[in-house]
Scaffold this motif. Sequence first.
Motif, mmCIF file in Angstrom:
data_model
loop_
_atom_site.group_PDB
_atom_site.id
_atom_site.type_symbol
_atom_site.label_atom_id
_atom_site.label_comp_id
_atom_site.label_asym_id
_atom_site.label_seq_id
_atom_site.Cartn_x
_atom_site.Cartn_y
_atom_site.Cartn_z
ATOM 1 N N ALA A 283 11.301 22.676 13.215
ATOM 2 C CA ALA A 283 11.181 23.064 14.529
ATOM 3 C C ALA A 283 12.550 23.357 15.208
ATOM 4 O O ALA A 283 12.402 24.126 16.103
ATOM 5 C CB ALA A 283 10.033 22.197 15.211
ATOM 6 N N TRP A 284 13.311 22.392 14.960
ATOM 7 C CA TRP A 284 14.607 22.571 15.987
ATOM 8 C C TRP A 284 15.265 23.975 15.608
ATOM 9 O O TRP A 284 15.898 24.530 16.410
ATOM 10 C CB TRP A 284 15.314 21.368 15.582
ATOM 11 C CG TRP A 284 16.684 21.374 16.294
ATOM 12 C CD1 TRP A 284 17.933 21.315 15.773
ATOM 13 C CD2 TRP A 284 16.903 21.102 17.694
ATOM 14 N NE1 TRP A 284 18.936 21.266 16.847
ATOM 15 C CE2 TRP A 284 18.280 21.199 17.862
ATOM 16 C CE3 TRP A 284 16.138 20.899 18.727
ATOM 17 C CZ2 TRP A 284 18.994 21.001 19.317
ATOM 18 C CZ3 TRP A 284 16.524 20.671 19.940
ATOM 19 C CH2 TRP A 284 17.860 20.774 20.391
ATOM 20 N N LEU B 161 13.695 26.655 17.296
ATOM 21 C CA LEU B 161 13.968 26.754 18.586
ATOM 22 C C LEU B 161 15.485 27.319 18.753
ATOM 23 O O LEU B 161 15.743 28.333 19.720
ATOM 24 C CB LEU B 161 13.883 25.317 19.325
ATOM 25 C CG LEU B 161 14.206 25.048 20.682
ATOM 26 C CD1 LEU B 161 12.770 25.919 21.508
ATOM 27 C CD2 LEU B 161 13.924 23.730 20.916
ATOM 28 N N CYS C 210 7.028 25.130 23.836
ATOM 29 C CA CYS C 210 8.054 23.954 23.676
ATOM 30 C C CYS C 210 7.462 22.941 23.381
ATOM 31 O O CYS C 210 7.940 22.110 22.406
ATOM 32 C CB CYS C 210 8.783 23.999 25.115
ATOM 33 S SG CYS C 210 9.876 25.238 25.666
ATOM 34 N N ALA D 251 6.925 22.690 19.713
ATOM 35 C CA ALA D 251 7.925 22.307 18.854
ATOM 36 C C ALA D 251 8.289 20.776 19.069
ATOM 37 O O ALA D 251 8.972 20.269 18.132
ATOM 38 C CB ALA D 251 9.293 23.273 19.586
#
Length: 84
Positions: A20-21, A24, A59, A62
């Motif tokens: 997920a990072w 992002l 957000c 994530a």
Amino acid sequence: VKRDLVSRAVALHRPNVVSAWDALLAVGGKEMVALVGAMLTGAANRTAIVVDGFIVTVCALAAVRMVPELRPYLLFAHRGAEHA
């Protein structure tokens, strides 16, 4: 329109996205990184987090993918017509 743009960005960065990072960083902006950080900090301090709007919901997704224990602190306050 947003869906197409995000789909193209993810396809472009797909080989580099394994978390997920990574997603992002690949397709999000600094404001999204800041929101995720605020959510993680809020949950660490046992604070309720209001999720309102499409980008804030992204957000939150994530952040939950990074730290699943965050989920109980999220309060969803938006119900838009936009499909994600």
